[in-house]
Design a protein around this motif. Structure first.
Motif, PDB file in Angstrom:
ATOM      1  N   PRO A 131      88.780 -20.535 -73.658  1.00 64.16           N
ATOM      2  CA  PRO A 131      89.718 -21.294 -72.829  1.00 64.16           C
ATOM      3  C   PRO A 131      89.922 -22.692 -73.386  1.00 64.16           C
ATOM      4  O   PRO A 131      89.062 -23.257 -74.053  1.00 64.16           O
ATOM      5  N   GLY A 132      91.084 -23.242 -73.085  1.00 61.76           N
ATOM      6  CA  GLY A 132      91.435 -24.576 -73.558  1.00 61.76           C
ATOM      7  C   GLY A 132      92.932 -24.716 -73.710  1.00 61.76           C
ATOM      8  O   GLY A 132      93.561 -25.542 -73.067  1.00 61.76           O
ATOM      9  N   HIS A 133      93.511 -23.885 -74.589  1.00 66.35           N
ATOM     10  CA  HIS A 133      94.971 -23.851 -74.713  1.00 66.35           C
ATOM     11  C   HIS A 133      95.585 -23.271 -73.447  1.00 66.35           C
ATOM     12  O   HIS A 133      96.579 -23.782 -72.922  1.00 66.35           O
ATOM     13  N   THR A 134      95.009 -22.194 -72.966  1.00 67.46           N
ATOM     14  CA  THR A 134      95.269 -21.636 -71.636  1.00 67.46           C
ATOM     15  C   THR A 134      93.929 -21.231 -71.044  1.00 67.46           C
ATOM     16  O   THR A 134      92.938 -21.079 -71.777  1.00 67.46           O
ATOM     17  N   PRO A 135      93.852 -21.006 -69.736  1.00 68.53           N
ATOM     18  CA  PRO A 135      92.577 -20.587 -69.139  1.00 68.53           C
ATOM     19  C   PRO A 135      92.073 -19.253 -69.670  1.00 68.53           C
ATOM     20  O   PRO A 135      90.863 -19.012 -69.712  1.00 68.53           O
ATOM     21  N   GLY A 136      92.995 -18.377 -70.093  1.00 68.80           N
ATOM     22  CA  GLY A 136      92.598 -17.051 -70.543  1.00 68.80           C
ATOM     23  C   GLY A 136      92.744 -16.824 -72.033  1.00 68.80           C
ATOM     24  O   GLY A 136      92.847 -15.673 -72.473  1.00 68.80           O
ATOM     25  N   SER A 137      92.747 -17.879 -72.817  1.00 63.39           N
ATOM     26  CA  SER A 137      92.806 -17.707 -74.268  1.00 63.39           C
ATOM     27  C   SER A 137      91.540 -17.003 -74.766  1.00 63.39           C
ATOM     28  O   SER A 137      90.442 -17.262 -74.282  1.00 63.39           O
ATOM     29  N   VAL A 138      91.727 -16.125 -75.744  1.00 60.95           N
ATOM     30  CA  VAL A 138      90.588 -15.438 -76.357  1.00 60.95           C
ATOM     31  C   VAL A 138      90.795 -15.370 -77.861  1.00 60.95           C
ATOM     32  O   VAL A 138      91.912 -15.529 -78.370  1.00 60.95           O
ATOM     33  N   CYS A 139      89.688 -15.129 -78.577  1.00 62.41           N
ATOM     34  CA  CYS A 139      89.735 -14.765 -79.988  1.00 62.41           C
ATOM     35  C   CYS A 139      89.236 -13.335 -80.110  1.00 62.41           C
ATOM     36  O   CYS A 139      88.321 -12.928 -79.389  1.00 62.41           O
ATOM     37  N   TYR A 140      89.841 -12.588 -81.017  1.00 56.33           N
ATOM     38  CA  TYR A 140      89.432 -11.211 -81.282  1.00 56.33           C
ATOM     39  C   TYR A 140      88.760 -11.150 -82.644  1.00 56.33           C
ATOM     40  O   TYR A 140      89.286 -11.649 -83.629  1.00 56.33           O
ATOM     41  N   MET A 141      87.615 -10.519 -82.674  1.00 60.24           N
ATOM     42  CA  MET A 141      86.854 -10.393 -83.908  1.00 60.24           C
ATOM     43  C   MET A 141      86.825  -8.924 -84.323  1.00 60.24           C
ATOM     44  O   MET A 141      86.344  -8.063 -83.584  1.00 60.24           O
ATOM     45  N   PHE A 142      87.405  -8.656 -85.482  1.00 61.81           N
ATOM     46  CA  PHE A 142      87.257  -7.378 -86.151  1.00 61.81           C
ATOM     47  C   PHE A 142      86.391  -7.636 -87.383  1.00 61.81           C
ATOM     48  O   PHE A 142      86.227  -8.782 -87.788  1.00 61.81           O
ATOM     49  N   ASP A 143      85.887  -6.626 -87.987  1.00 63.28           N
ATOM     50  CA  ASP A 143      84.941  -6.759 -89.093  1.00 63.28           C
ATOM     51  C   ASP A 143      85.366  -7.832 -90.092  1.00 63.28           C
ATOM     52  O   ASP A 143      86.288  -7.624 -90.882  1.00 63.28           O
ATOM     53  N   GLY A 144      84.705  -8.993 -90.063  1.00 70.30           N
ATOM     54  CA  GLY A 144      84.987 -10.067 -91.003  1.00 70.30           C
ATOM     55  C   GLY A 144      86.260 -10.837 -90.743  1.00 70.30           C
ATOM     56  O   GLY A 144      86.617 -11.719 -91.530  1.00 70.30           O
ATOM     57  N   MET A 145      86.957 -10.554 -89.636  1.00 68.69           N
ATOM     58  CA  MET A 145      88.245 -11.176 -89.348  1.00 68.69           C
ATOM     59  C   MET A 145      88.237 -11.753 -87.938  1.00 68.69           C
ATOM     60  O   MET A 145      87.752 -11.112 -87.004  1.00 68.69           O
ATOM     61  N   LEU A 146      88.784 -12.959 -87.793  1.00 65.26           N
ATOM     62  CA  LEU A 146      88.812 -13.642 -86.511  1.00 65.26           C
ATOM     63  C   LEU A 146      90.254 -14.043 -86.211  1.00 65.26           C
ATOM     64  O   LEU A 146      90.864 -14.821 -86.960  1.00 65.26           O
ATOM     65  N   PHE A 147      90.811 -13.499 -85.130  1.00 63.47           N
ATOM     66  CA  PHE A 147      92.184 -13.782 -84.727  1.00 63.47           C
ATOM     67  C   PHE A 147      92.131 -14.797 -83.593  1.00 63.47           C
ATOM     68  O   PHE A 147      91.688 -14.477 -82.487  1.00 63.47           O
ATOM     69  N   THR A 148      92.572 -16.031 -83.884  1.00 65.13           N
ATOM     70  CA  THR A 148      92.269 -17.157 -83.012  1.00 65.13           C
ATOM     71  C   THR A 148      93.417 -17.612 -82.126  1.00 65.13           C
ATOM     72  O   THR A 148      93.256 -18.567 -81.352  1.00 65.13           O
ATOM     73  N   GLY A 149      94.567 -16.959 -82.202  1.00 62.60           N
ATOM     74  CA  GLY A 149      95.676 -17.349 -81.338  1.00 62.60           C
ATOM     75  C   GLY A 149      96.000 -18.821 -81.485  1.00 62.60           C
ATOM     76  O   GLY A 149      96.072 -19.351 -82.596  1.00 62.60           O
ATOM     77  N   ASP A 150      96.167 -19.510 -80.351  1.00 63.55           N
ATOM     78  CA  ASP A 150      96.477 -20.936 -80.375  1.00 63.55           C
ATOM     79  C   ASP A 150      95.257 -21.787 -80.059  1.00 63.55           C
ATOM     80  O   ASP A 150      95.379 -22.924 -79.585  1.00 63.55           O
ATOM     81  N   THR A 151      94.067 -21.244 -80.324  1.00 61.83           N
ATOM     82  CA  THR A 151      92.845 -22.039 -80.183  1.00 61.83           C
ATOM     83  C   THR A 151      92.569 -22.820 -81.460  1.00 61.83           C
ATOM     84  O   THR A 151      92.420 -24.045 -81.437  1.00 61.83           O
ATOM     85  N   LEU A 152      92.517 -22.130 -82.583  1.00 64.13           N
ATOM     86  CA  LEU A 152      92.166 -22.761 -83.855  1.00 64.13           C
ATOM     87  C   LEU A 152      93.232 -22.455 -84.892  1.00 64.13           C
ATOM     88  O   LEU A 152      93.575 -21.292 -85.133  1.00 64.13           O
ATOM     89  N   PHE A 153      93.772 -23.526 -85.506  1.00 68.14           N
ATOM     90  CA  PHE A 153      94.725 -23.414 -86.600  1.00 68.14           C
ATOM     91  C   PHE A 153      94.083 -23.939 -87.885  1.00 68.14           C
ATOM     92  O   PHE A 153      92.997 -24.527 -87.861  1.00 68.14           O
ATOM     93  N   LYS A 154      94.783 -23.778 -88.992  1.00 70.69           N
ATOM     94  CA  LYS A 154      94.337 -24.380 -90.240  1.00 70.69           C
ATOM     95  C   LYS A 154      94.417 -25.899 -90.108  1.00 70.69           C
ATOM     96  O   LYS A 154      95.488 -26.479 -89.975  1.00 70.69           O
ATOM     97  N   ARG A 155      93.260 -26.533 -90.094  1.00 67.70           N
ATOM     98  CA  ARG A 155      93.098 -27.990 -89.993  1.00 67.70           C
ATOM     99  C   ARG A 155      93.714 -28.572 -88.725  1.00 67.70           C
ATOM    100  O   ARG A 155      94.068 -29.754 -88.686  1.00 67.70           O
ATOM    101  N   SER A 156      93.848 -27.771 -87.700  1.00 69.82           N
ATOM    102  CA  SER A 156      94.376 -28.264 -86.429  1.00 69.82           C
ATOM    103  C   SER A 156      93.910 -27.335 -85.313  1.00 69.82           C
ATOM    104  O   SER A 156      93.165 -26.379 -85.549  1.00 69.82           O
ATOM    105  N   ILE A 157      94.364 -27.622 -84.089  1.00 70.11           N
ATOM    106  CA  ILE A 157      94.039 -26.788 -82.934  1.00 70.11           C
ATOM    107  C   ILE A 157      95.266 -26.708 -82.038  1.00 70.11           C
ATOM    108  O   ILE A 157      96.251 -27.430 -82.222  1.00 70.11           O
ATOM    109  N   GLY A 158      95.196 -25.844 -81.048  1.00 69.46           N
ATOM    110  CA  GLY A 158      96.284 -25.724 -80.092  1.00 69.46           C
ATOM    111  C   GLY A 158      96.294 -26.878 -79.106  1.00 69.46           C
ATOM    112  O   GLY A 158      95.259 -27.485 -78.811  1.00 69.46           O
TER     113      GLY A 158
END
Length: 208
Positions: A131-158
């Motif tokens: 939570p942070g960008h929205t109350p229900g923001s999540v990241c999905y982790m697949f083997d070795g991969m992290l899908f961060t939505g609008d939580t974490l960007f390259k050198r920035s955040i949501g």
């Protein structure tokens, strides 16, 4: 464990990253954040020789969900955190500026509430509430991969000024920073990166 390949498909006027995660040994695929441009997503699925079996949403903002209703048809399940599920059926503050808004439609088949491992439609993945960008923001982790939505960007955040929470965002960033090991990071906007690169170069993550 499935051997997965990832295709990034920028969609919509905001350049939202839709991701196709395909099982290398079959046509089965997960689509993350189909935010707009249904025909673009369908074309990308066709070129990848992939069939969407599951739709996962990192959060409920319009630029990440607008193609859900059309893509899912009558059979593809949708997953989202329970605190953002209302975005799927209710128009929000952005409705006046959206040229095409197919909502409301039937809600999600899977509403995540806790961190943990899930197995849906033949895919195994790990859900991290961020939570942070929205109350229900999540990241999905697949083997070795992290899908961060609008939580974490390259050198920035949501941003947190559109119904978010800055204090919650800092907690979420600390949780990501403290994950063991490295991951390929696939954000909701802009270019992919790695978690180690962000630990070293992203001031928001470094100082969380």
């Amino acid at each position: 464990m499935k051997d997965m390949i990832v295709k990034r498909v920028p969609v919509g006027t905001l350049g939202t990253n839709c991701y196709i995660i395909k099982d290398r040994d079959s046509r089965d695929a997960v689509v993350i954040d189909p935010g707009a441009d249904l025909t673009v997503i369908q074309d990308a699925l066709h070129r990848a020789d992939a069939i969407c079996r599951l739709i996962l949403l990192t959060h409920g903002h319009f630029d990440h969900i607008l193609a859900v209703g059309d893509l899912r048809g009558n059979s593809i399940p949708v997953g989202i955190h329970e605190k953002d599920a209302h975005f799927l059926t209710e128009r929000d503050m952005f409705s006046a500026i959206i040229p095409y808004d197919p909502r409301p439609f039937e809600g999600a088949e899977y509403t995540f509430s806790k961190e943990g491992e899930y197995s849906v439609a033949g895919f195994d993945f790990y859900v991290i509430p961020t939570p942070g960008h929205t109350p229900g923001s999540v990241c999905y982790m697949f083997d070795g991969m992290l899908f961060t939505g609008d939580t974490l960007f390259k050198r920035s955040i949501g941003r947190t000024d559109l119904g978010g929470d800055e204090t919650a965002m800092m907690r979420s960033l600390r949780a990501l920073r403290n994950l063991p090991g490295d991951y390929d990071v696939y954000p909701g906007h802009d270019a992919p990166t790695t978690l180690e690169n962000e630990r070293e170069n992203n001031p928001y993550l470094r100082n969380a």
